[in-house]
Structure formats: C-alpha cells, structure tokens
Design a protein around this motif. Structure first.
Motif, mmCIF file in Angstrom:
data_model
loop_
_atom_site.group_PDB
_atom_site.id
_atom_site.type_symbol
_atom_site.label_atom_id
_atom_site.label_comp_id
_atom_site.label_asym_id
_atom_site.label_seq_id
_atom_site.Cartn_x
_atom_site.Cartn_y
_atom_site.Cartn_z
ATOM 1 N N SER A 153 -3.524 23.480 10.768
ATOM 2 C CA SER A 153 -3.367 22.246 11.538
ATOM 3 C C SER A 153 -2.481 22.462 12.756
ATOM 4 C CB SER A 153 -2.780 21.138 10.653
ATOM 5 O OG SER A 153 -1.525 21.552 10.121
ATOM 6 N N GLY A 154 -2.308 23.713 13.145
ATOM 7 C CA GLY A 154 -1.503 24.031 14.320
ATOM 8 C C GLY A 154 -2.191 23.630 15.612
ATOM 9 N N ASN A 155 -1.492 23.849 16.733
ATOM 10 C CA ASN A 155 -1.999 23.389 18.035
ATOM 11 C C ASN A 155 -2.822 24.443 18.766
ATOM 12 O OD1 ASN A 155 -0.053 25.183 19.107
ATOM 13 N ND2 ASN A 155 1.460 23.547 19.344
ATOM 14 N N GLY A 156 -3.208 25.524 18.080
ATOM 15 C CA GLY A 156 -3.928 26.611 18.745
ATOM 16 C C GLY A 156 -5.266 26.215 19.320
ATOM 17 N N ALA A 157 -5.995 25.351 18.622
ATOM 18 C CA ALA A 157 -7.298 24.925 19.142
ATOM 19 C C ALA A 157 -7.138 24.004 20.340
ATOM 20 C CB ALA A 157 -8.107 24.233 18.049
ATOM 21 N N ILE A 188 -8.838 19.860 15.073
ATOM 22 C CA ILE A 188 -9.960 19.430 15.908
ATOM 23 C C ILE A 188 -9.572 18.241 16.775
ATOM 24 C CG2 ILE A 188 -12.282 18.451 15.864
ATOM 25 C CD1 ILE A 188 -12.678 20.059 13.190
ATOM 26 N N THR A 189 -8.895 17.264 16.190
ATOM 27 C CA THR A 189 -8.529 16.062 16.945
ATOM 28 C C THR A 189 -7.588 16.395 18.101
ATOM 29 O OG1 THR A 189 -8.825 14.627 15.013
ATOM 30 C CG2 THR A 189 -7.444 13.785 16.799
ATOM 31 N N GLY A 190 -6.616 17.254 17.865
ATOM 32 C CA GLY A 190 -5.713 17.651 18.947
ATOM 33 C C GLY A 190 -6.452 18.297 20.088
ATOM 34 N N ALA A 191 -7.420 19.155 19.762
ATOM 35 C CA ALA A 191 -8.213 19.815 20.805
ATOM 36 C C ALA A 191 -9.039 18.801 21.584
ATOM 37 C CB ALA A 191 -9.112 20.875 20.172
ATOM 38 N N LEU A 192 -9.591 17.831 20.887
ATOM 39 C CA LEU A 192 -10.346 16.764 21.567
ATOM 40 C C LEU A 192 -9.451 15.982 22.517
ATOM 41 C CD1 LEU A 192 -12.566 15.403 18.658
ATOM 42 C CD2 LEU A 192 -13.406 16.390 20.803
ATOM 43 N N ARG A 193 -8.254 15.666 22.095
ATOM 44 C CA ARG A 193 -7.328 14.895 22.943
ATOM 45 C C ARG A 193 -7.103 15.609 24.277
ATOM 46 N NH1 ARG A 193 -2.389 13.257 18.799
ATOM 47 N NH2 ARG A 193 -3.435 11.541 17.699
ATOM 48 N N ILE A 194 -6.871 16.912 24.235
ATOM 49 C CA ILE A 194 -6.550 17.647 25.463
ATOM 50 C C ILE A 194 -7.768 17.778 26.366
ATOM 51 C CG2 ILE A 194 -5.726 19.838 26.385
ATOM 52 C CD1 ILE A 194 -3.588 18.005 24.998
ATOM 53 N N THR A 250 0.330 17.184 20.789
ATOM 54 C CA THR A 250 -0.491 16.336 21.665
ATOM 55 C C THR A 250 0.071 14.929 21.765
ATOM 56 O OG1 THR A 250 -2.033 15.896 19.820
ATOM 57 C CG2 THR A 250 -2.582 17.695 21.323
ATOM 58 N N ASN A 251 0.782 14.476 20.723
ATOM 59 C CA ASN A 251 1.476 13.189 20.829
ATOM 60 C C ASN A 251 2.490 13.201 21.962
ATOM 61 O OD1 ASN A 251 0.161 12.011 18.646
ATOM 62 N ND2 ASN A 251 1.813 12.393 17.192
#
Length: 278
Positions: free
Chosen positions: A112-116, A150-156, A199-200
């Motif tokens: 669940s890291g921010n790598g994606a 996945i959600t973090g990657a979508l946000r960016i 991403t928050n």
C-alpha cells in the motif's frame, strides 16, 4: 513535467526522513543536499523519477498495455542505470530480474506504499478517462496491487489530467467523482510513505500553490517522504495554469546530466507533449 518532477525528487531526497532540525536549517532552496542514507544521491533523482521515466517511455512507445509490458520496461530502465532509493522489496526484485516476467514472479505486490503513485503523473496526458484509469491500474498492479496503491496512483494521474483538460469546479470534487471515493485530504506531518497519506498531502499542496518554489519548500518542511511529495507536486504544478515556475536556476543547472539526466528528461517531456498535441 518530468524535468520539474526530477528536480523536486533530487532536492527532496536530501531531506527524506531527516530530523526537523536538519530540515529547518537547510531547506533554504540554495543548494542540493545528499541523501541521509545513500550519499551517492546528490544532485541526482531517485527511484521515483526512474520509475516515472519507465512509464513515460512506455506511454510514448505503446498504446496497448499489459502488466508484463510495464514490468519489462521497469526492468529495462533499472538495469541500464542502476541507482538506489528503491525499497528493498522492489530493488531486490528488479536486481534479480532479467525480464518483466521474472519481476512479476518475484515481486510481492501486496503493498500500500506510494510507489505506484509516484510514477503515474504522465498518465494524466491521456484524454480518455477510461483509458487513463485502465493504464493507471495496470501499472499499479505490477507492484502495488492494493486498493490504496491503485487509488493513490489514480489521484496523481487525475490531478494532472484535471489541470491539463478540465480546470472547472474543484479538483477534489473531480477526484472524488471520478474515483468514486470521498478523499480525506488532510496533511499529517511527517508525511508517511503509504499512498493515502502521501497523496492526501500532495493534493491540498498543489491546490493552494501559486508558486512552485514556495510549494517545494512547504512540502519539504512537513518532513517524512519529502522526495516523493516534492516530485509529485512539481509534476502537477508544471501543468497548472497560473502557477509561477520560479524554481531557482541552480536546481536545473546542477541536476545530473549524464545519459539519462537533465537533457534526456527534457527530450522525453517533448516526446510526450508531441504525442498528446501540446
């Protein structure tokens, strides 16, 4: 976009998970600082930008994506220019792999890291939202096959898309509607390296920003995963209308310029712009 992201990454690397006193004394935007763990990361970008380069190259080269094609590109880009900054999980998987198929067999992708998220920003160039979402998910699942990853990657990626093509209403409303979530965009210091906390923080930073310099400095002041926050923020702000690109010239002039350094990144940016009509 990639050049600005690389600058944020390279500058932010000098402050990654450093003590508040060090950040307060040195985050003056007058010089680069070496990484606290990997001293060779000095005036150089980290894994954040290297993986973003892989995504950007694949975006230029391929219109039909699979996880194996993404993984092939990750392995190719890593082995032609091996550098530190990766988590041990990803570094070891890449180092031991000769092909994308090897990587997919080796990597534990339940992260669940921010790598994606850190490598997804160029996917914001894709005009069709469904295609954008599909490509983001494909690349995320190679190493971060979790809802948070996945959600973090979508946000960016969607933040870049919003500033390129939408620019109406609220960015947060656009993200919530497109992803079908209710994001909790609160900055918690130090900024954690998991995808939601990172991403928050990035989303409100770029919403409020009118100056790239002040945003870069502010993001790093929060501490934590500073290189990733800086990389994402600078990428998004590079396409946000009304934002002043007032980054100090030394950040460009002193950034590494080997085979895959500053000039290469500028060229790759131009290829993306040409492909998507900018």
């Amino acid at each position: 976009m990639i050049i600005e992201a690389a600058i944020g990454d390279a500058y932010g690397a000098g402050f990654e998970f450093r003590k508040d006193a060090f950040i307060k004394a040195n985050n003056t935007l007058t010089t680069y600082h070496s990484h606290g763990l990997y001293t060779e990361i000095y005036k150089k970008y980290t894994d954040d930008t290297q993986m973003a380069i892989a995504i950007a190259e694949l975006l230029v080269e391929e219109d039909d994506w699979t996880q194996e094609k993404v993984a092939d590109k990750f392995v190719e880009v890593f082995h032609r220019d091996i550098r530190r900054g990766y988590s041990n999980r990803v570094y070891d998987a890449l180092y031991s792999s000769k092909t994308g198929k090897d990587f997919l067999k080796t990597i534990n992708n339940e992260s669940s890291g921010n790598g994606a998220a850190m490598r997804a920003y160029t996917l914001g160039y894709i005009r069709d939202i469904d295609q954008l979402k599909a490509f983001v998910e494909i690349q995320a699942r190679t190493s971060h096959d979790t809802q948070e990853g996945i959600t973090g990657a979508l946000r960016i990626a969607l933040a870049v898309h919003y500033y390129l093509y939408v620019n109406e209403g609220s960015l947060i409303d656009f993200l919530d509607e497109t992803i079908q979530e209710k994001g909790n965009y609160q900055i918690v210091s130090p900024i954690d390296m998991h995808s939601y906390p990172t991403t928050n923080a990035v989303i409100p930073l770029v919403i409020e920003a009118t100056s790239m310099q002040s945003c870069l400095q502010k993001g790093i002041d929060y501490g934590g995963d500073t290189d990733t926050v800086a990389e994402m923020s600078m990428a998004i702000l590079s396409v946000k209308k009304g934002v002043i690109n007032d980054l100090p010239s030394f950040l460009y002039d002193e950034l590494e310029n080997g085979k895959y350094g500053r000039d290469y990144l500028v060229t790759l940016d131009r290829k993306l712009q040409q492909k998507f009509g900018f």
